[in-house]
Structure formats: C-alpha cells, structure tokens
Design a protein around this motif. Structure first.
Motif, PDB file in Angstrom:
ATOM      1  N   PRO A  11      38.107 -28.088  41.357  1.00  0.00           N
ATOM      2  CA  PRO A  11      39.530 -28.126  41.031  1.00  0.00           C
ATOM      3  C   PRO A  11      39.697 -28.780  39.654  1.00  0.00           C
ATOM      4  N   PRO A  12      40.635 -28.290  38.839  1.00  0.00           N
ATOM      5  CA  PRO A  12      40.778 -28.810  37.469  1.00  0.00           C
ATOM      6  C   PRO A  12      40.887 -30.332  37.380  1.00  0.00           C
ATOM      7  N   GLN A  13      41.591 -30.951  38.318  1.00  0.00           N
ATOM      8  CA  GLN A  13      41.795 -32.396  38.251  1.00  0.00           C
ATOM      9  C   GLN A  13      40.527 -33.188  38.583  1.00  0.00           C
ATOM     10  N   LEU A  14      39.501 -32.522  39.120  1.00  0.00           N
ATOM     11  CA  LEU A  14      38.257 -33.218  39.482  1.00  0.00           C
ATOM     12  C   LEU A  14      37.066 -32.841  38.606  1.00  0.00           C
ATOM     13  N   SER A  15      37.264 -31.950  37.649  1.00  0.00           N
ATOM     14  CA  SER A  15      36.152 -31.470  36.817  1.00  0.00           C
ATOM     15  C   SER A  15      35.384 -32.611  36.167  1.00  0.00           C
ATOM     16  N   GLN A  16      36.093 -33.514  35.518  1.00  0.00           N
ATOM     17  CA  GLN A  16      35.415 -34.593  34.802  1.00  0.00           C
ATOM     18  C   GLN A  16      34.690 -35.531  35.754  1.00  0.00           C
ATOM     19  N   THR A  20      30.767 -36.470  35.384  1.00  0.00           N
ATOM     20  CA  THR A  20      30.359 -37.870  35.228  1.00  0.00           C
ATOM     21  C   THR A  20      29.359 -38.296  36.299  1.00  0.00           C
ATOM     22  N   VAL A  21      29.665 -38.016  37.549  1.00  0.00           N
ATOM     23  CA  VAL A  21      28.791 -38.451  38.647  1.00  0.00           C
ATOM     24  C   VAL A  21      27.448 -37.728  38.590  1.00  0.00           C
ATOM     25  N   LEU A  22      27.462 -36.417  38.371  1.00  0.00           N
ATOM     26  CA  LEU A  22      26.199 -35.675  38.300  1.00  0.00           C
ATOM     27  C   LEU A  22      25.324 -36.183  37.159  1.00  0.00           C
ATOM     28  N   ARG A  23      25.924 -36.442  36.006  1.00  0.00           N
ATOM     29  CA  ARG A  23      25.141 -36.955  34.870  1.00  0.00           C
ATOM     30  C   ARG A  23      24.630 -38.366  35.134  1.00  0.00           C
TER      31      ARG A  23
END
Length: 88
Positions: A11-16, A20-23
């Motif tokens: 969802p657009p609001q959770l993209s960042q 961040t978490v994956l990186r």
C-alpha cells in the motif's frame, strides 16, 4: 542453493516502511514507480537467496499481512546485495 526474485506491491502509505525494514535486515531493495488501477504505486524488487526467502516473507507479513507479492525463480544473476551470514 538458488535464487528467487520477489516483486512486492505494498500500500502506498507503507512503501517506505517496507524498504526501511528490509534494508535494515540486509536485503537489497530496488524501488520503481508504477501506475496501477488506483494511481501511482511503488513496486519493490528483491533478489533473494532461496534460503532467505522465508525470512523476507515473514518481514512482509509482519508489516502488512495482506501485501501482494509475486515470487519467480531466478536462473542467472550477477552482483547484488544479500544479507551476510552472522558468525561467518
């Protein structure tokens, strides 16, 4: 061993948050802006060692259990960012 390619459509609001978490967990994430039915979307691309796929999918589920993703076999890759093994 083998590799898989994962495309994530958060969802657009959770993209960042996904990025961040994956990186932070050591995964390489490439983002691309696309156009979906409801407007602009960020698509995440991950190239994973097959043995790391479960960890990555658990992270996706923790952030947003209903996130849409696609997993494909990757037959050949060159380069990339992969989580390092702790203790090795």
């Amino acid at each position: 061993m083998g590799y898989v390619s994962v495309q994530v459509f958060p969802p657009p609001q959770l993209s960042q948050r996904f990025v961040t978490v994956l990186r932070q967990e050591g995964f390489g994430v490439t983002t691309v802006t696309g156009m979906g039915r409801d407007g602009e979307r960020i698509i995440l691309f991950l190239m994973l060692k097959r043995k790391d796929a479960k960890k990555a999918l658990n992270i996706l589920d923790e952030i947003y259990p209903n996130v849409f993703y696609n997993i494909s076999d990757a037959t050949r890759i060159r380069g990339g960012v992969f989580p390092s093994r702790k203790g090795k």
